[in-house]
Design a protein around this motif. Structure first.
Motif, PDB file in Angstrom:
ATOM      1  N   ALA A 371       0.985  -1.253   0.011  1.00 57.46           N
ATOM      2  CA  ALA A 371      -0.079  -0.013   0.050  1.00 57.46           C
ATOM      3  C   ALA A 371       0.969   1.311   0.028  1.00 57.46           C
ATOM      4  N   LYS A 372       0.348   2.297  -0.392  1.00 61.94           N
ATOM      5  CA  LYS A 372       0.957   3.454  -0.421  1.00 61.94           C
ATOM      6  C   LYS A 372       0.009   4.775  -0.318  1.00 61.94           C
ATOM      7  N   ASP A 373       0.326   5.706   0.381  1.00 65.50           N
ATOM      8  CA  ASP A 373      -0.626   6.826   0.820  1.00 65.50           C
ATOM      9  C   ASP A 373      -1.966   6.254   0.879  1.00 65.50           C
ATOM     10  N   GLY A 374      -2.110   5.282   1.710  1.00 66.69           N
ATOM     11  CA  GLY A 374      -3.599   4.900   1.956  1.00 66.69           C
ATOM     12  C   GLY A 374      -4.392   3.985   0.993  1.00 66.69           C
ATOM     13  N   GLU A 375      -3.521   3.974  -0.052  1.00 70.12           N
ATOM     14  CA  GLU A 375      -4.047   2.977  -1.213  1.00 70.12           C
ATOM     15  C   GLU A 375      -3.543   1.512  -1.504  1.00 70.12           C
ATOM     16  N   ARG A 376      -4.440   0.746  -1.448  1.00 68.87           N
ATOM     17  CA  ARG A 376      -3.864  -0.679  -1.595  1.00 68.87           C
ATOM     18  C   ARG A 376      -3.380  -1.157  -3.217  1.00 68.87           C
ATOM     19  N   LEU A 377      -2.475  -1.747  -3.063  1.00 66.07           N
ATOM     20  CA  LEU A 377      -2.042  -2.326  -4.602  1.00 66.07           C
ATOM     21  C   LEU A 377      -2.813  -3.514  -4.972  1.00 66.07           C
ATOM     22  N   SER A 378      -3.934  -2.895  -5.290  1.00 67.68           N
ATOM     23  CA  SER A 378      -5.215  -3.852  -5.629  1.00 67.68           C
ATOM     24  C   SER A 378      -5.817  -3.650  -7.103  1.00 67.68           C
ATOM     25  N   LEU A 379      -5.418  -4.415  -8.214  1.00 63.29           N
ATOM     26  CA  LEU A 379      -5.821  -3.910  -9.762  1.00 63.29           C
ATOM     27  C   LEU A 379      -6.836  -4.879 -10.386  1.00 63.29           C
ATOM     28  N   THR A 380      -7.635  -4.214 -11.163  1.00 60.14           N
ATOM     29  CA  THR A 380      -8.506  -4.940 -11.864  1.00 60.14           C
ATOM     30  C   THR A 380      -8.040  -5.036 -13.355  1.00 60.14           C
ATOM     31  N   VAL A 381      -8.291  -6.523 -13.709  1.00 62.91           N
ATOM     32  CA  VAL A 381      -7.851  -6.862 -15.076  1.00 62.91           C
ATOM     33  C   VAL A 381      -8.993  -7.072 -15.808  1.00 62.91           C
ATOM     34  N   GLU A 382      -9.250  -6.204 -16.977  1.00 63.61           N
ATOM     35  CA  GLU A 382     -10.470  -6.442 -17.758  1.00 63.61           C
ATOM     36  C   GLU A 382     -10.148  -7.717 -18.736  1.00 63.61           C
ATOM     37  N   VAL A 383     -11.200  -8.531 -19.049  1.00 64.87           N
ATOM     38  CA  VAL A 383     -11.035  -9.504 -20.064  1.00 64.87           C
ATOM     39  C   VAL A 383     -12.345 -10.012 -20.586  1.00 64.87           C
ATOM     40  N   VAL A 384     -12.369 -10.495 -21.738  1.00 61.69           N
ATOM     41  CA  VAL A 384     -13.603 -10.825 -22.315  1.00 61.69           C
ATOM     42  C   VAL A 384     -14.057 -12.235 -21.833  1.00 61.69           C
ATOM     43  N   THR A 385     -15.597 -12.158 -21.555  1.00 58.73           N
ATOM     44  CA  THR A 385     -16.092 -13.119 -21.269  1.00 58.73           C
ATOM     45  C   THR A 385     -16.166 -14.509 -22.268  1.00 58.73           C
ATOM     46  N   GLY A 386     -15.470 -15.805 -21.610  1.00 62.65           N
ATOM     47  CA  GLY A 386     -15.502 -16.683 -22.622  1.00 62.65           C
ATOM     48  C   GLY A 386     -14.153 -16.965 -23.257  1.00 62.65           C
ATOM     49  N   TRP A 387     -13.183 -15.860 -22.790  1.00 63.16           N
ATOM     50  CA  TRP A 387     -11.951 -16.110 -23.451  1.00 63.16           C
ATOM     51  C   TRP A 387     -11.109 -16.979 -22.348  1.00 63.16           C
ATOM     52  N   THR A 388     -11.449 -18.280 -22.299  1.00 62.93           N
ATOM     53  CA  THR A 388     -10.978 -19.182 -21.118  1.00 62.93           C
ATOM     54  C   THR A 388      -9.463 -19.074 -20.994  1.00 62.93           C
ATOM     55  N   ASP A 389      -8.731 -19.163 -22.047  1.00 60.68           N
ATOM     56  CA  ASP A 389      -7.233 -18.810 -21.964  1.00 60.68           C
ATOM     57  C   ASP A 389      -6.703 -17.946 -21.134  1.00 60.68           C
ATOM     58  N   TYR A 390      -7.403 -16.660 -21.544  1.00 58.15           N
ATOM     59  CA  TYR A 390      -6.872 -15.409 -20.568  1.00 58.15           C
ATOM     60  C   TYR A 390      -7.530 -15.490 -19.456  1.00 58.15           C
ATOM     61  N   ILE A 391      -8.695 -15.991 -19.160  1.00 56.88           N
ATOM     62  CA  ILE A 391      -9.360 -15.911 -17.793  1.00 56.88           C
ATOM     63  C   ILE A 391      -8.512 -16.921 -17.009  1.00 56.88           C
ATOM     64  N   THR A 392      -8.018 -17.913 -17.559  1.00 60.93           N
ATOM     65  CA  THR A 392      -7.174 -18.847 -16.835  1.00 60.93           C
ATOM     66  C   THR A 392      -5.967 -18.434 -16.550  1.00 60.93           C
ATOM     67  N   ALA A 393      -5.349 -17.452 -17.425  1.00 64.38           N
ATOM     68  CA  ALA A 393      -4.044 -16.788 -17.305  1.00 64.38           C
ATOM     69  C   ALA A 393      -4.196 -15.574 -16.099  1.00 64.38           C
ATOM     70  N   ILE A 394      -5.335 -14.970 -16.143  1.00 61.33           N
ATOM     71  CA  ILE A 394      -5.328 -14.140 -14.885  1.00 61.33           C
ATOM     72  C   ILE A 394      -5.520 -14.454 -13.693  1.00 61.33           C
ATOM     73  N   ASP A 395      -5.981 -15.974 -13.569  1.00 60.14           N
ATOM     74  CA  ASP A 395      -6.287 -16.372 -12.401  1.00 60.14           C
ATOM     75  C   ASP A 395      -4.950 -16.894 -11.987  1.00 60.14           C
ATOM     76  N   THR A 396      -4.140 -17.421 -12.984  1.00 60.04           N
ATOM     77  CA  THR A 396      -2.572 -17.770 -12.518  1.00 60.04           C
ATOM     78  C   THR A 396      -1.894 -16.788 -12.099  1.00 60.04           C
ATOM     79  N   MET A 397      -1.956 -15.629 -12.997  1.00 58.31           N
ATOM     80  CA  MET A 397      -1.197 -14.448 -12.564  1.00 58.31           C
ATOM     81  C   MET A 397      -1.571 -13.712 -11.086  1.00 58.31           C
ATOM     82  N   ALA A 398      -2.745 -13.944 -10.638  1.00 55.80           N
ATOM     83  CA  ALA A 398      -3.292 -13.129  -9.677  1.00 55.80           C
ATOM     84  C   ALA A 398      -2.611 -14.192  -8.411  1.00 55.80           C
ATOM     85  N   SER A 399      -2.466 -15.480  -8.571  1.00 54.57           N
ATOM     86  CA  SER A 399      -1.709 -16.140  -7.475  1.00 54.57           C
ATOM     87  C   SER A 399      -0.478 -15.785  -7.543  1.00 54.57           C
TER      88      SER A 399
END
Length: 558
Positions: A371-399
Motif C-alpha cells: 500500500a502507499k498513501d492509503g491505497e492498496r495495491l489492488s488492480l482490476t484486469v479486464e478480460v472478455v467473457t468466454g476467453w478461457t485461456d486469458y481468464i485462466t492466465a489472469i487467475d494464474t497471474m493473480a496467484s
C-alpha cells in the motif's frame, strides 16, 4: 531454450503439442459446415455473446468486413517476408528520396452497388483519415492526389518509406456513400465494398457473407462464409468435437493429437502476437490507479512465472517475449545494447518485484498486499467473457502476483464492453495482445502502440495507443525512423535504442508471453489452407485481411 522448460522456441508454421484440458472427446466423423452446404465455410472468431451489427471498417467495435468486403490497395503477408499482393492497386513505386509514392490502380473495378471504383475513392479515404486522427492508425499525414482514374500519388514533406505498407493496407471506402458518414460514430449496417464477398445476412447469433459474382478477380469457390457467435473458447472446442464449425483460431484440448481425435481436422500454429497486461498508464491524461506508477508495472513484470503460466493457461503453445517487443528470433537483429534482458524472466522474481515497489515508497501491509498513501495495491484486469485461456492466465497471474504483494482481480465483460473500456481509458489493466505490422519490423508495433498521436485523454476515444503513453523522445525517434528505408539497419539502430530504452523503463504494456496462434481447420471438407510450405497468409481467422486471402484460396471438397 529447450522445449522442456515450458516456453517453446518459435518455428514458422509448426504443428504443436499441448497437454489435455481434462475433457473427454471422441473422434469426429461428421461433415464440416454442420452438415449443410459443402460450399459454406463456418468459422468462429472467438466472438462471445451476440454480435452487434457494425461494418464500419474504422470502428474499434466493427465485427467484420475488412478484406472480405472492404479491400486495400495491396495485401501484405505478415507471416513471412514476401512481395505485396496486388488488390485495388497493381503497381507501386517510391521516388528516390522517399517523399512520393506512386500507385497504379486496377481498372474496371466496381463497388458492390454497381458504381465505378476510381482514384477519387482512394483520395477521399485518405483525406478522411487525415482529418480524423482517432481513426488514422497509420498516422497518414501526407497529401494524396488523383493523377487520373487509375493513378494516385502520395506525397510527403519528408522521406516516409516505412509508411508504404500501412498506406497499402488501408481499407478503401466509396466516396459516393461515405461523404455523408461520420467515420468515428456511425454504424454501417449495409456495407458496400469491392471485395470478393458481400454481406448476405445478419443476425445477432451469426452473420453470413456470400461470394461476389461481380468481383474483379476470380469468384471464390467458397460461396458463403458464416461467422457464428458462441459462448467462448469451450464452446468453440465443443463445436470442433461436434463437427459444426470448419475453422477456429483458439485452444482445444490435446492439440497435439487433433487429427487423431478429430480426423477431419488439423492444427497449425504460428507465433506472432505478443500478450500483455496493458495499463492505463498516464496520470497526466486522466488514468487513475496504482498502475500509473511505473514501479508497479515493473513489479508485475517480475512477479510473473511465465513457465507456469504457459503450462496452465496456454497448453505450452506460447513462447518467450522480449521486453522490447521484438519478435524472437526473426527480429533479434533490431535489439540494441540497452536491452539487457533479451527475454522476460521465465520464473517469478518476487524479490525484484518487491524491491521495485519498496524503492518507490510502497509498504507491505498486514494483509500481505503493498500500500502507499492509503491505497492498496489492488488492480482490476479486464478480460472478455468466454476467453478461457486469458481468464485462466489472469487467475494464474493473480496467484503469482500475490506472492509479490500485489492483488489482481479479474473483471469479465462482453467484447464490446471490454473494447469500450480500453478505448475510453476506463480501465486499470487489460489482458490483450500487441500485433505486428505489415512488414517484419518492430517499427510498426512501436508506431501503433507507443506514438502519442494515437493516444487520447481518458474519456475520449484513443487509437491503438490505448495505454495513453506519451513520451516526446519516443515520438521523435518514431518520426526519425519513418524517414529511413527499412533496409538501412545501421542508420535506424540509434532510434531503436532510444525507443527500447524508454519503453522498458516506462513499461506501459507489461510483457507476458508471445502467444502461439493456433488454428483448427477442416481439411476434409476444404483444401488450400496455409502450410509451412506455402504460408501465404497469417493463419488466424480473426486476422481479417489474412483470413480474406485464405477464404479466396480455399476449395470445397464435398
Amino acid at each position: 531454450m529447450s522445449p522442456t522448460n515450458g516456453i517453446r522456441r518459435r518455428a514458422v508454421g509448426a504443428l504443436v503439442g499441448a497437454t489435455a484440458l481434462g475433457l473427454t472427446l471422441t473422434a469426429c466423423t461428421g461433415s464440416g459446415s454442420g452438415g449443410g452446404d459443402a460450399s459454406t465455410l463456418v468459422v468462429y472468431t472467438g466472438q462471445a455473446g451476440d454480435y452487434q451489427i457494425n461494418f464500419n471498417p474504422f470502428s474499434p467495435s466493427r465485427i467484420g468486413g475488412l478484406g472480405t468486403i472492404y479491400e486495400t490497395l495491396f495485401f501484405h503477408n505478415k507471416a513471412q517476408v514476401s512481395d505485396p499482393v496486388p488488390l485495388l492497386g497493381t503497381e507501386q513505386a517510391w521516388n528516390e528520396d522517399g517523399t512520393v509514392l506512386s500507385v497504379t490502380l486496377r481498372d474496371g473495378v466496381k463497388w458492390s452497388d454497381g458504381e465505378d471504383f476510381t482514384a477519387e475513392d482512394v483520395v477521399f479515404t485518405f483525406d478522411m483519415l487525415k482529418e480524423t486522427p482517432s481513426i488514422n492508425a497509420g498516422g497518414f499525414d501526407g497529401t494524396v492526389e488523383a493523377v487520373d482514374d487509375t493513378h494516385v500519388t502520395f506525397s510527403f514533406e519528408e522521406p516516409t518509406f516505412v509508411k508504404g505498407p500501412d498506406l497499402m493496407n488501408t481499407p478503401i471506402v466509396p466516396e459516393h456513400l461515405w461523404a455523408d458518414i461520420n467515420p468515428v460514430e456511425d454504424v454501417i449496417e449495409e456495407p458496400i465494398g469491392t471485395g470478393a464477398f458481400t454481406l448476405k445476412e445478419f443476425k445477432p447469433q451469426a452473420y453470413t457473407i456470400e461470394a461476389n459474382a461481380d468481383y474483379w478477380g476470380d469468384e471464390p469457390k467458397v460461396k458463403e462464409v458464416r461467422f457464428i457467435s458462441l459462448s467462448g473458447n469451450q464452446a468453440g472446442a465443443d463445436a470442433i468435437a461436434a463437427g459444426t464449425i470448419d475453422w477456429q483460431t483458439g485452444p482445444i484440448p490435446d492439440i497435439q493429437n487433433t487429427n487423431k481425435n478429430f480426423p477431419n481436422y488439423e492444427a497449425f500454429t504460428q507465433w506472432q502476437n505478443q500478450m500483455v497486461l496493458a495499463t492505463c498508464s498516464n496520470a497526466d491524461l486522466g488514468c487513475t490507479g496504482p498502475q500509473t506508477d511505473p514501479a508497479v508495472r515493473h513489479a508485475l513484470y517480475y512477479a510473473l512465472d511465465r513457465e507456469q503460466l504457459n503450462n496452465l493457461a496456454f497448453m505450452e503453445t506460447a513462447n518467450e517475449i522480449s521486453p522490447a517487443f521484438t519478435l524472437t528470433p526473426s527480429q533479434d537483429q533490431y535489439l540494441t545494447p540497452v536491452v539487457t534482458e533479451l527475454s522476460a524472466p521465465e520464473r517469478s522474481l518476487a524479490d525484484n518485484a518487491k524491491e521495485s515497489l519498496e524503492s518507490a515508497g510502497w509498504a507491505l501491509g498486514d494483509d500481505g498486499i503493498y500500500a502507499k498513501d492509503g491505497e492498496r495495491l489492488s488492480l482490476t484486469v479486464e478480460v472478455v467473457t468466454g476467453w478461457t485461456d486469458y481468464i485462466t492466465a489472469i487467475d494464474t497471474m493473480a496467484s503469482q502476483a500475490k506472492e509479490a504483494g500485489i492483488e489482481l482481480v479479474a473483471a469479465q465483460s462482453s467484447w464490446n464492453e471490454w473494447t469500450e473500456k480500453k478505448v475510453s481509458g476506463n480501465f486499470q489493466l487489460a489482458m490483450d495482445s500487441l500485433w505486428q505490422g505489415p512488414a517484419p519490423d518492430p517499427y510498426y508495433l512501436y508506431n501503433y502502440f507507443y506514438s502519442s498521436a494515437s493516444g487520447a485523454e481518458v474519456g475520449e476515444s484513443a487509437g491503438n495507443n490505448y495505454s495513453r503513453y506519451d513520451n516526446p523522445d519516443v515520438d521523435a525517434a518514431i518520426d526519425e525512423l519513418s524517414t529511413l528505408p527499412l533496409d538501412d539497419l545501421a542508420a535506424r539502430q540509434e532510434y531503436f535504442e532510444k525507443i527500447q530504452g524508454a519503453i522498458i523503463e516506462d513499461m506501459p504494456y507489461v510483457p507476458v508471453l508471445t502467444g502461439g496462434t493456433t488454428s483448427i481447420w477442416n481439411t476434409a471438407e476444404f483444401s488450400g489452407w496455409p502450410s509451412g510450405e506455402d504460408l501465404y497468409a497469417f493463419p488466424a481467422v480473426w486476422s481479417a485481411f489474412d483470413a480474406a486471402e485464405i477464404f479466396k484460396r480455399l476449395e470445397p471438397q464435398g
